[in-house]
Scaffold this active site. Sequence first.
Site, PDB file in Angstrom:
ATOM      1  N   SER A 282       0.803  -1.206   0.000  1.00  0.00           N
ATOM      2  CA  SER A 282       0.000   0.000   0.000  1.00  0.00           C
ATOM      3  C   SER A 282       0.851   1.279   0.000  1.00  0.00           C
ATOM      4  CB  SER A 282      -0.957  -0.033   1.193  1.00  0.00           C
ATOM      5  OG  SER A 282      -1.873   1.011   1.097  1.00  0.00           O
ATOM      6  N   HIS A 283       0.685   2.099   1.016  1.00  0.00           N
ATOM      7  CA  HIS A 283       1.374   3.389   1.091  1.00  0.00           C
ATOM      8  C   HIS A 283       2.729   3.268   1.773  1.00  0.00           C
ATOM      9  CE1 HIS A 283      -0.859   2.377   4.564  1.00  0.00           C
ATOM     10  NE2 HIS A 283      -0.105   3.175   5.276  1.00  0.00           N
TER      11      HIS A 283
ATOM     12  N   ASP B 130      -2.232   6.509  -3.439  1.00  0.00           N
ATOM     13  CA  ASP B 130      -1.090   5.857  -2.796  1.00  0.00           C
ATOM     14  C   ASP B 130      -0.449   4.784  -3.681  1.00  0.00           C
ATOM     15  OD1 ASP B 130      -3.149   3.983  -2.617  1.00  0.00           O
ATOM     16  OD2 ASP B 130      -2.356   3.131  -0.764  1.00  0.00           O
TER      17      ASP B 130
ATOM     18  N   ASP C 144      -0.716   1.585  -4.192  1.00  0.00           N
ATOM     19  CA  ASP C 144      -1.519   0.618  -4.952  1.00  0.00           C
ATOM     20  C   ASP C 144      -2.847   1.202  -5.421  1.00  0.00           C
ATOM     21  OD1 ASP C 144      -2.339   0.764  -2.289  1.00  0.00           O
ATOM     22  OD2 ASP C 144      -3.239  -1.229  -2.354  1.00  0.00           O
TER      23      ASP C 144
ATOM     24  N   ASP D 274      -5.483   2.626  -3.867  1.00  0.00           N
ATOM     25  CA  ASP D 274      -6.779   2.521  -3.194  1.00  0.00           C
ATOM     26  C   ASP D 274      -7.075   3.700  -2.267  1.00  0.00           C
ATOM     27  OD1 ASP D 274      -4.947   1.753  -1.312  1.00  0.00           O
ATOM     28  OD2 ASP D 274      -5.943  -0.134  -0.775  1.00  0.00           O
ATOM     29  N   ARG D 275      -6.044   4.479  -1.919  1.00  0.00           N
ATOM     30  CA  ARG D 275      -6.288   5.634  -1.036  1.00  0.00           C
ATOM     31  C   ARG D 275      -6.395   6.924  -1.834  1.00  0.00           C
ATOM     32  NH1 ARG D 275      -3.146   5.173   4.615  1.00  0.00           N
ATOM     33  NH2 ARG D 275      -3.733   3.029   5.057  1.00  0.00           N
TER      34      ARG D 275
ATOM     35  N   LYS E 291     -11.241  -0.187  -1.267  1.00  0.00           N
ATOM     36  CA  LYS E 291     -11.342   1.254  -1.395  1.00  0.00           C
ATOM     37  C   LYS E 291     -10.715   1.639  -2.733  1.00  0.00           C
ATOM     38  CE  LYS E 291      -7.416   1.656   1.751  1.00  0.00           C
ATOM     39  NZ  LYS E 291      -7.411   0.812   2.942  1.00  0.00           N
TER      40      LYS E 291
HETATM   41  C1  G1P Z   1      -4.161   1.314   8.233  1.00  0.00           C
HETATM   42  C2  G1P Z   1      -5.369   2.199   8.360  1.00  0.00           C
HETATM   43  C3  G1P Z   1      -6.627   1.418   8.097  1.00  0.00           C
HETATM   44  C4  G1P Z   1      -6.534   0.733   6.737  1.00  0.00           C
HETATM   45  C5  G1P Z   1      -5.259  -0.063   6.646  1.00  0.00           C
HETATM   46  C6  G1P Z   1      -5.054  -0.647   5.255  1.00  0.00           C
HETATM   47  O1  G1P Z   1      -4.219   0.269   9.172  1.00  0.00           O
HETATM   48  O2  G1P Z   1      -5.425   2.812   9.622  1.00  0.00           O
HETATM   49  O3  G1P Z   1      -7.737   2.270   8.149  1.00  0.00           O
HETATM   50  O4  G1P Z   1      -7.622  -0.116   6.526  1.00  0.00           O
HETATM   51  O5  G1P Z   1      -4.132   0.757   6.945  1.00  0.00           O
HETATM   52  O6  G1P Z   1      -4.953   0.341   4.280  1.00  0.00           O
HETATM   53  P1  G1P Z   1      -3.488   0.305  10.597  1.00  0.00           P
HETATM   54  O7  G1P Z   1      -2.025   0.562  10.339  1.00  0.00           O
HETATM   55  O8  G1P Z   1      -4.090   1.443  11.365  1.00  0.00           O
HETATM   56  O9  G1P Z   1      -3.772  -1.034  11.208  1.00  0.00           O
HETATM   57 ZN    ZN Z   2      -3.218   1.295  -0.472  1.00  0.00          ZN
END
Ligand code: G1P
Ligand code: ZN
Length: 546
Positions: free
Chosen positions: A112-113, A280, A282, A284-285, A379
């Site tokens: 992800s990010h 981000d 991938d 999705d954000r 998302k």
């Molecule tokens: C974080 C975000 C959460 C999201 C997840 C995946 O998780 O807070 O809302 O679903 O990334 O993108 P966390 O690191 O808080 O467990």
């Molecule tokens: Zn992501």
Amino acid sequence: MPVTTYPTAPIDGQVPGTSGLRKKTQVFSSPGYLETYVQAVLNAIGAPGKTLVLGGDGRFFNDTASAIILRMAAANGVAKVIVGQNGILSTPAASHLIRLRKADGGIILSASHNPGGPDGDFGLKYNIANGGPAPESVTDEIVSKATTITEYHMTDTAAPSLSQVGTLTLDGMTLEVVDPVEDYAVLMDELFEMPAIRALFASGFRMRFDAMHAVTGPYAKEILVNRLGAHPNTVLNGAPLKDFGAQIGGGHPDPNPVWAKPLYDLMMDEDAPDFAAASDGDGDRNMILGRDIYVTPSDSLAVLAANADLAPGYAGGINGIARSMPTSGASDRVAKKLGIEAFQTPTGWKYFGTLLDAGRATLCGEESAGTGSNHVREKDGLWAVLLWLNILAVRRESVADILTAHWAEFGRNYYSRHDYEAVDSGLAEGIVADLRARLDTLAGTTAAGSLVTSAEEFAYTDPVDGSHTTNQGLIISFEGGARAMLRLSGTGTEGATIRVYLENYAGPEEDHSLDAQVALKDVIAATEEITGIRTRTGRDHPDVIS
Ligand code: G1P
Ligand code: ZN
């Protein structure tokens, strides 16, 4: 078919967190690690005869991992893999492809990010046939397999190049290489009033989309520039890089005011374009900005929900809105006004799946820059951007005016998240455990002048399938509707991250012009008094405020 069986590597009880298995790239690429986890997935789902989707965000190790997974899928009897060209698919595009092609599931390669590169992070997530992240019942099964299996299987044949779209075979398994953007772009065409958005751009409306050198570059160019006629300079950092530009300029694909600071600063300028957004690693954000205004993800969800019927895909109205527990209650107020259901779920997109499948929630969102709908089961960053564009194209008002009008109607949920990163895990767990032990004693106490009305640990019973989830964060509620929430991150890869979520409500007639940190100062002080996070971690402020 020449298959070799190898001994597994220890996965030492590594439980996938909020979003699949996420580790340092060096751990993921160490001998047998990825392979053992993939074998566990293939065993858990029963690989023979299955059709799977495969793709990732293009970060370092994406291509090596794709080749390994294809050889393991072939060795384990998977019938067909539909893979994005060059092993690339954004997370929402992968979700869509699983649904569109009625695949049995899919493997998404992304952290992800989180930063990418040899010293960055890598991740693997298994999604089920509805296109969404596997529920706990499935991930538990994968973990149990990962810790008990002793061997994995891989064909000796090298995986073919994925650089050309077309159909190939690998030791009897069909391999269909698809354009990663096309099907997704068609879906967006169906959901949004594209001619209206095209007319908006033609009228001189200026936008910037920061792809952060991550997966959405090609998607944004195709949809915003080629299909909607936005100026080619609309897309910034549109060339995907394996490390998201960490080497060239410290790039880190997290679309928030901290990591997308250049975009944020651009929008706070007098000559700012009308609208800006970022996505981000991938895809999705999302982050949404107007001229001189940052829209929090919680507010964005509320505004999108209140205006969704302006887009053809939601013209009949929406059925319900789901948000994660730490997300502000702004969208609940919209649901109330629309007379539809509002749901509060644990953190993580996987908890929205049943509500979306059952048609009870149409829009979903998380405070962590995640917004989406029933069009896929993840998302979706570009989807949120396009819904905003659709609303702007119809209302022809500025982002700031739309938000101001929204607060005047519904009131404003001031909101902020404070993160304490890379905290010693034992210390972080101790802070949470101590607070948990005192929850029953907190109600009625006054901290920093705020009266605690209740304190609880969030547990959730899924209203559709009845599954029960506990330990999902601590909630302290204050008189007047303020809340503080505390939980440990499930996606970090270094020590523990303590997340403190803070919210305070100002009604329609009250002042909506305050800085969020100012509006939240009493809640912040009360939370520190109750939890002692700053004292105990020895830090006088959070590492990241968003
Ligand atoms: C974080 C975000 C959460 C999201 C997840 C995946 O998780 O807070 O809302 O679903 O990334 O993108 P966390 O690191 O808080 O467990
Ligand atoms: Zn992501």
